[in-house]
Scaffold this motif. Structure first.
Motif, PDB file in Angstrom:
ATOM      1  N   ILE A   1      14.824  -2.354  22.870  1.00  0.00           N
ATOM      2  CA  ILE A   1      15.068  -2.262  21.528  1.00  0.00           C
ATOM      3  C   ILE A   1      16.187  -3.153  21.013  1.00  0.00           C
ATOM      4  O   ILE A   1      17.260  -2.820  21.444  1.00  0.00           O
ATOM      5  N   PRO A   2      15.811  -4.040  19.985  1.00  0.00           N
ATOM      6  CA  PRO A   2      16.775  -4.690  19.585  1.00  0.00           C
ATOM      7  C   PRO A   2      17.670  -4.014  18.542  1.00  0.00           C
ATOM      8  O   PRO A   2      17.360  -3.033  17.981  1.00  0.00           O
ATOM      9  N   GLN A   3      19.049  -4.383  18.621  1.00  0.00           N
ATOM     10  CA  GLN A   3      19.948  -3.836  17.820  1.00  0.00           C
ATOM     11  C   GLN A   3      19.863  -4.230  16.269  1.00  0.00           C
ATOM     12  O   GLN A   3      20.230  -3.504  15.338  1.00  0.00           O
ATOM     13  N   ASN A   4      19.225  -5.435  16.313  1.00  0.00           N
ATOM     14  CA  ASN A   4      19.170  -5.932  14.773  1.00  0.00           C
ATOM     15  C   ASN A   4      18.365  -7.089  15.072  1.00  0.00           C
ATOM     16  O   ASN A   4      17.570  -7.511  16.110  1.00  0.00           O
ATOM     17  N   ILE A   5      17.765  -7.601  14.013  1.00  0.00           N
ATOM     18  CA  ILE A   5      16.751  -8.797  13.687  1.00  0.00           C
ATOM     19  C   ILE A   5      17.284  -9.794  12.688  1.00  0.00           C
ATOM     20  O   ILE A   5      17.630  -9.450  11.663  1.00  0.00           O
ATOM     21  N   GLU A   6      17.511 -11.049  13.090  1.00  0.00           N
ATOM     22  CA  GLU A   6      18.267 -11.883  12.247  1.00  0.00           C
ATOM     23  C   GLU A   6      17.116 -12.867  11.616  1.00  0.00           C
ATOM     24  O   GLU A   6      16.077 -13.048  12.024  1.00  0.00           O
ATOM     25  N   VAL A   7      17.284 -12.861  10.133  1.00  0.00           N
ATOM     26  CA  VAL A   7      16.580 -13.706   9.184  1.00  0.00           C
ATOM     27  C   VAL A   7      17.351 -14.874   8.640  1.00  0.00           C
ATOM     28  O   VAL A   7      18.304 -14.454   7.909  1.00  0.00           O
ATOM     29  N   SER A   8      16.904 -16.108   8.756  1.00  0.00           N
ATOM     30  CA  SER A   8      17.654 -17.289   8.501  1.00  0.00           C
ATOM     31  C   SER A   8      17.307 -17.510   6.945  1.00  0.00           C
ATOM     32  O   SER A   8      16.074 -17.747   6.941  1.00  0.00           O
ATOM     33  N   VAL A   9      18.439 -17.843   6.137  1.00  0.00           N
ATOM     34  CA  VAL A   9      17.810 -18.462   4.960  1.00  0.00           C
ATOM     35  C   VAL A   9      18.506 -19.716   4.797  1.00  0.00           C
ATOM     36  O   VAL A   9      18.793 -20.423   3.556  1.00  0.00           O
ATOM     37  N   GLU A  10      18.831 -20.547   5.839  1.00  0.00           N
ATOM     38  CA  GLU A  10      19.445 -21.800   5.873  1.00  0.00           C
ATOM     39  C   GLU A  10      18.569 -22.796   5.033  1.00  0.00           C
ATOM     40  O   GLU A  10      17.617 -23.074   5.299  1.00  0.00           O
TER      41      GLU A  10
ATOM     42  N   LEU B   1       9.740 -11.736  15.503  1.00  0.00           N
ATOM     43  CA  LEU B   1      10.270 -10.410  15.808  1.00  0.00           C
ATOM     44  C   LEU B   1      10.471 -10.753  17.639  1.00  0.00           C
ATOM     45  O   LEU B   1      10.248 -11.828  18.253  1.00  0.00           O
ATOM     46  N   PRO B   2      11.355  -9.892  18.281  1.00  0.00           N
ATOM     47  CA  PRO B   2      11.593 -10.025  19.619  1.00  0.00           C
ATOM     48  C   PRO B   2      10.347 -10.098  20.539  1.00  0.00           C
ATOM     49  O   PRO B   2       9.461  -9.284  19.915  1.00  0.00           O
ATOM     50  N   LYS B   3      10.299 -10.571  21.615  1.00  0.00           N
ATOM     51  CA  LYS B   3       9.212 -10.768  22.543  1.00  0.00           C
ATOM     52  C   LYS B   3       8.887  -9.326  22.826  1.00  0.00           C
ATOM     53  O   LYS B   3       9.639  -8.559  23.284  1.00  0.00           O
ATOM     54  N   GLY B   4       7.480  -9.201  22.767  1.00  0.00           N
ATOM     55  CA  GLY B   4       6.870  -7.875  23.093  1.00  0.00           C
ATOM     56  C   GLY B   4       7.099  -6.772  22.121  1.00  0.00           C
ATOM     57  O   GLY B   4       6.407  -5.742  22.188  1.00  0.00           O
ATOM     58  N   SER B   5       7.516  -7.268  20.736  1.00  0.00           N
ATOM     59  CA  SER B   5       7.352  -6.153  19.679  1.00  0.00           C
ATOM     60  C   SER B   5       6.364  -6.547  18.744  1.00  0.00           C
ATOM     61  O   SER B   5       5.837  -7.715  18.831  1.00  0.00           O
ATOM     62  N   SER B   6       6.100  -5.704  18.156  1.00  0.00           N
ATOM     63  CA  SER B   6       4.887  -5.843  17.011  1.00  0.00           C
ATOM     64  C   SER B   6       5.441  -5.226  15.721  1.00  0.00           C
ATOM     65  O   SER B   6       6.247  -4.315  15.623  1.00  0.00           O
ATOM     66  N   LEU B   7       4.929  -5.509  14.711  1.00  0.00           N
ATOM     67  CA  LEU B   7       5.274  -5.412  13.209  1.00  0.00           C
ATOM     68  C   LEU B   7       4.601  -3.976  12.839  1.00  0.00           C
ATOM     69  O   LEU B   7       3.252  -4.101  12.861  1.00  0.00           O
TER      70      LEU B   7
END
Length: 202
Positions: free
Chosen positions: A134-143, A158-164
């Motif tokens: 389980i990821p602690q958080n998910i980063e979204v880049s706005v660069e 999403l992290p590998k093995g995860s689904s939305l």
């Protein structure tokens, strides 16, 4: 699983507010473990260690229930609204390789184009992930994103093995030019007019 997630849990057979209060006074937290069609198991957890673990989102605990190992996912934490003391924890039984539905915090990283601002509409998204990954958080880049750019749940990597699980069209982040800039110009113009009027009155 790391060593710091291994928690010794004591079975408890006494219940009620008075007993729970005595447990907390002794530095322990009352908790109940449920799931997979099993009867709820009432335990007492070490307060300080578990409080530190709960700083992480979706904490997974490797319990030692008086010699019996059990993986459990923290599902609900009840706190005193005034003192923020943990009063009770609900734990969900999970098994290695099993997938669970969780809400994961979104962390915005990077800098958008000059003069724009980041508007974060969703602080979390729901995903399905393996209980032990389980990821602690998910980063979204706005660069470098320009005015008008937006990121939906479907765009999040999403992290590998995860689904939305969240609806793909849900807006997560939008980039815009702050309205305050326009208001500032109008304010400056108004201030200039007021100054002119005052000068004329003198």
């Amino acid at each position: 699983m790391s060593e710091d997630t291994k928690v010794h849990a004591e079975l408890r057979e006494s219940f009620g507010k008075g007993f729970a209060r005595r447990l907390r006074a002794a530095g322990k937290i009352p908790a109940v473990i449920y799931g997979h069609g099993t009867e709820p198991v009432h335990v007492a957890l070490p307060g300080h260690q578990v409080s530190l673990l709960l700083r992480r989102a979706n904490a997974l605990l490797e319990l030692d229930i008086e010699g019996t190992p059990q993986l459990a996912l923290v599902k609900d934490v009840q706190k005193d609204p005034v003192h923020q003391i943990i009063e009770h924890i609900d734990l969900l039984v999970v098994k290695k390789g099993e997938k669970v539905a969780i809400d994961v915090p979104i962390i915005v990283v990077g800098e958008p184009a000059a003069g724009t601002t980041v508007n974060q509409d969703a602080n979390t998204i729901s995903i399905e992930a393996e209980a032990t990954h389980i990821p602690q958080n998910i980063e979204v880049s706005v660069e470098g994103l320009e005015d008008g750019a937006h990121i939906t749940a479907a765009d999040v990597v999403l992290p590998k093995g995860s689904s939305l699980l969240t609806d793909a069209d849900v807006l997560v982040v939008a980039i815009s030019i702050p309205a305050e800039q326009d208001l500032g110009e109008e304010g400056e113009a108004a201030a200039g007019e007021e100054a002119a009027e005052e000068a004329a009155a003198e």
